[in-house]
Design a protein around this motif. Structure first.
Motif, PDB file in Angstrom:
ATOM      1  N   PRO A 166       0.814  -1.232   0.000  1.00 51.25           N
ATOM      2  CA  PRO A 166       0.000   0.000   0.000  1.00 51.25           C
ATOM      3  C   PRO A 166       0.841   1.273   0.000  1.00 51.25           C
ATOM      4  O   PRO A 166       0.332   2.351  -0.290  1.00 51.25           O
ATOM      5  CB  PRO A 166      -0.820  -0.122   1.295  1.00 51.25           C
ATOM      6  N   ASP A 167       2.132   1.158   0.323  1.00 48.68           N
ATOM      7  CA  ASP A 167       2.992   2.351   0.361  1.00 48.68           C
ATOM      8  C   ASP A 167       3.641   2.649  -0.983  1.00 48.68           C
ATOM      9  O   ASP A 167       4.351   3.652  -1.122  1.00 48.68           O
ATOM     10  CB  ASP A 167       4.089   2.166   1.422  1.00 48.68           C
ATOM     11  N   ALA A 168       3.433   1.774  -1.954  1.00 47.20           N
ATOM     12  CA  ALA A 168       4.034   2.008  -3.271  1.00 47.20           C
ATOM     13  C   ALA A 168       3.216   3.038  -4.031  1.00 47.20           C
ATOM     14  O   ALA A 168       1.984   2.991  -3.996  1.00 47.20           O
ATOM     15  CB  ALA A 168       4.084   0.708  -4.062  1.00 47.20           C
ATOM     16  N   PRO A 169       3.879   3.971  -4.717  1.00 48.70           N
ATOM     17  CA  PRO A 169       3.109   4.940  -5.500  1.00 48.70           C
ATOM     18  C   PRO A 169       2.387   4.250  -6.650  1.00 48.70           C
ATOM     19  O   PRO A 169       2.771   3.161  -7.074  1.00 48.70           O
ATOM     20  CB  PRO A 169       4.186   5.897  -6.028  1.00 48.70           C
ATOM     21  N   GLU A 189       3.793   7.532 -15.567  1.00 42.42           N
ATOM     22  CA  GLU A 189       4.537   8.462 -14.714  1.00 42.42           C
ATOM     23  C   GLU A 189       5.983   7.965 -14.572  1.00 42.42           C
ATOM     24  O   GLU A 189       6.264   6.788 -14.812  1.00 42.42           O
ATOM     25  CB  GLU A 189       3.884   8.532 -13.326  1.00 42.42           C
ATOM     26  N   PRO A 190       6.902   8.843 -14.137  1.00 44.44           N
ATOM     27  CA  PRO A 190       8.317   8.429 -14.039  1.00 44.44           C
ATOM     28  C   PRO A 190       8.577   7.559 -12.809  1.00 44.44           C
ATOM     29  O   PRO A 190       9.178   7.988 -11.831  1.00 44.44           O
ATOM     30  CB  PRO A 190       9.059   9.770 -13.956  1.00 44.44           C
ATOM     31  N   TYR A 191       8.113   6.328 -12.878  1.00 45.52           N
ATOM     32  CA  TYR A 191       8.223   5.388 -11.764  1.00 45.52           C
ATOM     33  C   TYR A 191       9.500   4.566 -11.908  1.00 45.52           C
ATOM     34  O   TYR A 191       9.845   4.109 -13.005  1.00 45.52           O
ATOM     35  CB  TYR A 191       7.009   4.453 -11.784  1.00 45.52           C
ATOM     36  N   GLY A 192      10.181   4.390 -10.807  1.00 45.11           N
ATOM     37  CA  GLY A 192      11.353   3.520 -10.800  1.00 45.11           C
ATOM     38  C   GLY A 192      11.341   2.679  -9.540  1.00 45.11           C
ATOM     39  O   GLY A 192      10.860   3.118  -8.485  1.00 45.11           O
ATOM     40  N   ALA A 193      11.840   1.459  -9.639  1.00 41.00           N
ATOM     41  CA  ALA A 193      11.879   0.595  -8.457  1.00 41.00           C
ATOM     42  C   ALA A 193      13.062  -0.360  -8.564  1.00 41.00           C
ATOM     43  O   ALA A 193      13.452  -0.769  -9.659  1.00 41.00           O
ATOM     44  CB  ALA A 193      10.579  -0.200  -8.331  1.00 41.00           C
ATOM     45  N   HIS A 225       9.334   4.686  -6.469  1.00 40.03           N
ATOM     46  CA  HIS A 225       9.256   6.137  -6.304  1.00 40.03           C
ATOM     47  C   HIS A 225       8.920   6.786  -7.640  1.00 40.03           C
ATOM     48  O   HIS A 225       9.252   6.251  -8.700  1.00 40.03           O
ATOM     49  CB  HIS A 225      10.621   6.641  -5.806  1.00 40.03           C
ATOM     50  N   LEU A 226       8.260   7.948  -7.561  1.00 41.09           N
ATOM     51  CA  LEU A 226       8.058   8.761  -8.765  1.00 41.09           C
ATOM     52  C   LEU A 226       9.156   9.816  -8.798  1.00 41.09           C
ATOM     53  O   LEU A 226       9.269  10.623  -7.864  1.00 41.09           O
ATOM     54  CB  LEU A 226       6.679   9.427  -8.738  1.00 41.09           C
ATOM     55  N   PHE A 227       9.942   9.812  -9.826  1.00 45.71           N
ATOM     56  CA  PHE A 227      11.102  10.701  -9.914  1.00 45.71           C
ATOM     57  C   PHE A 227      10.728  11.947 -10.716  1.00 45.71           C
ATOM     58  O   PHE A 227      10.774  11.953 -11.948  1.00 45.71           O
ATOM     59  CB  PHE A 227      12.287   9.957 -10.543  1.00 45.71           C
ATOM     60  N   ASP A 228      10.369  12.997  -9.971  1.00 45.15           N
ATOM     61  CA  ASP A 228       9.914  14.221 -10.641  1.00 45.15           C
ATOM     62  C   ASP A 228      10.984  14.813 -11.548  1.00 45.15           C
ATOM     63  O   ASP A 228      10.672  15.444 -12.560  1.00 45.15           O
ATOM     64  CB  ASP A 228       9.477  15.257  -9.595  1.00 45.15           C
ATOM     65  N   GLU A 229      12.249  14.597 -11.173  1.00 46.40           N
ATOM     66  CA  GLU A 229      13.328  15.158 -11.993  1.00 46.40           C
ATOM     67  C   GLU A 229      13.384  14.524 -13.383  1.00 46.40           C
ATOM     68  O   GLU A 229      14.034  15.056 -14.290  1.00 46.40           O
ATOM     69  CB  GLU A 229      14.687  15.009 -11.289  1.00 46.40           C
ATOM     70  N   ALA A 230      12.704  13.382 -13.549  1.00 46.25           N
ATOM     71  CA  ALA A 230      12.718  12.723 -14.864  1.00 46.25           C
ATOM     72  C   ALA A 230      11.547  13.164 -15.745  1.00 46.25           C
ATOM     73  O   ALA A 230      11.457  12.772 -16.901  1.00 46.25           O
ATOM     74  CB  ALA A 230      12.678  11.205 -14.684  1.00 46.25           C
TER      75      ALA A 230
END
Ligand code: SF4
Length: 732
Positions: free
Chosen positions: A34-37, A461-465, A555-560
């Motif tokens: 549940p904590d994953a974006p 969205e710019p998601y990375g994991a 995380h969603l990386f806004d810088e990307a």
């Protein structure tokens, strides 16, 4: 003491983040995180079954070698590498590198380093015989951008859409296009005003949410899309500015769809004319839209044509991201990409690179034609494929199971990797026992890669994991990761492998170009870890892998994030609306009598179509069965059809096509169009095995043929809209 670790489910390309409860060294529970974006804790039954899968008592702990009497005995990893290396070296010496083939299927999702190292190995030995599942899944959707060109600004962001249309796909179950909790995503988009249009012979879980559902005759998707183009032009709903500035071939396209009148399309596709017009009206009145397709149209043949027409329809409405908009799918673990409001020109779609020795097939923008592989193995002569590294469930997932068996049996060397002694593993000379998914680190790069080929994958969205491996392999095991077979055989043959940078590799694979950036060589003396390989694969990524590793929940990386930039002043590229081959084929569709098109007749009065189910992907493993509603795959039919045949739910039947027969158990389903029979792929056993249709299900690929009615561009055989007869079996 139980504790919870973060990981990701890799059983399908949705890549759901999960919380794994571990107690006493065993996985006791797998839940959504549940904590994953983005995902909000979403998980499907198959993800929850990862606990059962991880604790699989039947898992292989050592690799196996087949003996001359057909039995299998354990073999150490070092001995396995030595024996395979000797055989490969001899085959190359005797028959040349083309004699060594490789196939990469869905296991590439679990073992991300496998694909890059396999490609480097095949490159090092000089073999072009590398195949993937892209050419028996949705190759048309990968080839269409090559014919049409693509939009450098990308697709419109789903949150901004007025309309989304899906053809022959069921995202609620397949997770394509809306992979992060598809049901909820669709619900909230529809609540926000988006209209959903679904074209499918079945009232699927997705179609139930649609504003318009065109419940068509299977295989008539190109007819319907041509009809929608006809209507959009007729209604004056073409985005004239966009078409004038960015395309060529409008007049030819207009002429090609002239005879796809609403009346003709409705009659031919078996839909209501008013419903077709309503779908066109929604598309015409929408300012923002996006279209997608699933495997249905590809499997019914003419998938390339349908995909090309769908791109054309999208372009006619100008449904592409414009200057100043937030770009969808910005890169995270790939090198950054600039998005621009301009076309990328068409590029070679097929007919380049390696030529097959059969049926004139050749490399395509979707990869080498897998449709040619069994014949390439079975056809004697120079260039014959004699050894195969096989990563995927070929015996269950590939068409025409008997021919696949014959081909695999005829190989001089078949190497398979698996975690259990599966139907395909039973064909192998060597079975590499490998790690389970929680024993391998995971990163999100592969889904970004898939999105380059198919817009239904990846993250908007710019998601990375990244999450580390949660377990070491069992202490009494001798396992290899699948990539290690290539690295170690290369070592043994004194070959050097190039650095497995994904962007370098895709420079080759994406457009069939033979130019490659200069890549350094890997250290062949000191075997890297999987984590070190991941670093190499992410070289030059928009967000360093080390940064992604700091966020265990993803995380969603806004810088990307990226904004679509203006068109280059000197951009002269145009999107192609009138590819000659495609418009010729459309003309053939229009000229062809209906019955000839579908080959349905009194002997084969029903059309078989495949369907997705929530609890399995492409091949049902032994542990999948723990979450299935029934251990077999029912044959769903409309209740009216069952009445006509004097059948009731649960009755045993023979389902016969022109190519083979299977045993099934019918099940009434009101949501299915009359005249259609629907079953799930991925069930059954090998020919000749101890078999109980109620326990094991039926392999629907026995109804198919590699060589009859295949797509001429990439060789994908007809795997849906197959004429079948249904006959009751009354057991004594
Ligand atoms: S949708 Fe299901 S199988 Fe696919 S990644 Fe998510 S939990 Fe796993």
């Amino acid at each position: 003491m139980a504790h919870v670790e973060k990981s990701t489910c890799r059983s399908c390309a949705a890549y759901c983040p999960v919380n794994v409860t571990i107690d006493g060294g065993r996985v006791t529970k797998v839940e959504g995180n549940p904590d994953a974006p983005l995902y909000k804790g979403f998980i499907c039954p198959k993800g929850r079954a990862l606990a059962t899968m991880h604790n699989n008592p039947g898992r292989l702990k050592t690799s196996l070698k087949r003996q001359s009497d057909g039995s299998y005995t354990p073999i150490s990893s070092s001995q396995l590498v030595a024996e395979i290396s000797a055989k490969i070296g001899q085959l190359i010496e005797d028959h040349g590198p083309r004699s060594v083939g490789a196939f990469l299927g869905s296991p590439g999702l679990e073992h991300q380093a496998l694909g890059p190292i396999m490609m480097r190995f095949m490159d090092a030995i000089g073999s072009p015989s590398m195949f993937n599942n892209g050419t028996i899944d949705q190759p048309g959707f990968m080839i269409a951008p090559a014919l049409h060109g693509s939009w450098a600004g990308g697709r419109m962001h789903p949150d901004t859409l007025d309309v989304f249309m899906i053809i022959g796909g069921n995202p609620v179950i397949s997770k394509q296009y809306f992979p992060q909790h598809p049901g909820n995503q669709l619900k909230s988009l529809i609540a926000g005003g988006m209209k959903l249009i679904v074209i499918d012979p079945r009232r699927t879980e997705t179609a139930r949410r649609a504003a318009v559902h065109l419940q068509c005759i299977p295989g008539e998707d190109p007819t319907i899309v041509a009809g929608l183009i006809h209507l959009i032009i007729d209604m004056g709903a073409v985005d004239q500015d966009f078409v004038q500035n960015n395309t060529r071939g409008f007049d030819e396209l207009k002429a090609a769809v002239r005879d796809f009148t609403p009346d003709y399309v409705a009659r031919r596709a078996g839909i209501e004319e008013e419903d077709l017009k309503e779908a066109a009206r929604i598309i015409a009145e929408s300012k923002r839209g996006d279209f997608g397709s699933g495997t249905g149209p590809s499997m019914a043949t003419r998938g390339t044509l349908m995909s090309y027409l769908l791109y054309n329809l999208q372009t006619l409405r100008g449904f592409w991201a414009r200057e100043g908009e937030n770009a969808a799918m910005p890169r995270v673990l790939f090198p950054p990409q600039e998005f621009k409001a301009q076309p990328n020109p068409p590029y070679p779609a097929w007919g380049f690179g390696e030529k097959m020795r059969v049926r004139g097939l050749q490399q395509t923008a979707a990869g080498m034609p897998l449709g040619a592989l069994p014949e390439e193995i079975l056809t004697p002569g120079e260039g014959q494929i004699r050894a195969l590294f096989l990563h995927g469930g070929a015996m269950i997932a590939w068409p025409e199971q008997d021919l696949v068996k014959q081909a695999l049996e005829s190989l001089e060397l078949l190497v398979v990797h698996d975690v259990e002694f599966s139907a395909t593993a039973r064909m192998a000379d060597y079975v590499i026992a490998t790690r389970m998914q929680f024993e391998v680190p995971i990163m999100s790069q592969i889904n970004e890669m898939l999105s380059l080929f198919h817009p239904g994958y990846g993250w908007i969205e710019p998601y990375g994991a990244y999450q580390p491996a949660l377990f070491e392999p069992p202490p009494d095991s001798d396992l290899m990761e699948p990539w290690q077979i290539y690295y170690r055989v290369a070592q043994s043959l004194d070959l050097n492998l190039k650095y497995p940078s994904i962007s370098d590799l895709l420079g080759i694979a994406a457009h069939g170009s033979d130019t490659e950036n200069e890549s350094p060589m890997m250290d062949m003396a000191n075997e890297p870890s999987t984590d070190e390989l991941y670093e190499m694969m992410c070289a030059g990524s928009a967000v360093p892998l080390s940064s992604v590793k700091r966020y265990p929940n993803g995380h969603l990386f806004d810088e990307a994030r990226k904004t679509v930039q203006p068109r280059d002043p000197d951009c002269k590229a145009r999107l192609e609306l009138a590819n000659e081959t495609m418009l010729d084929e459309l003309g053939q569709v229009r000229a062809q009598p209906l019955e000839e098109r579908r080959a349905k007749n009194a002997d084969y009065p029903f059309l078989f179509i495949p369907r997705r189910i929530q609890n399995s992907t492409n091949v049902v493993s032994s542990t999948d069965r723990s979450v299935l509603k029934t251990t077999y795959n029912p044959a769903y039919m409309n209740p009216g059809d069952l009445d006509l045949l004097g059948l009731s739910s649960g009755d045993k039947v023979e389902i016969r096509s022109q190519h083979g027969a299977i045993i099934g158990f019918v099940e009434a389903e009101n949501d299915l169009r009359p005249g259609v029979l629907s079953m799930t792929h991925g069930f059954g056993k090998n020919p000749g095995d101890d078999y109980d249709p109620k326990r094991d299900g039926a392999n629907v690929n026995r109804l198919t043929s590699w060589t009859d009615d295949y797509d001429p561009y990439h060789g994908m055989p007809r795997m849906g809209a197959i004429p079948v007869a249904v006959t009751a079996i009354r057991d004594a």
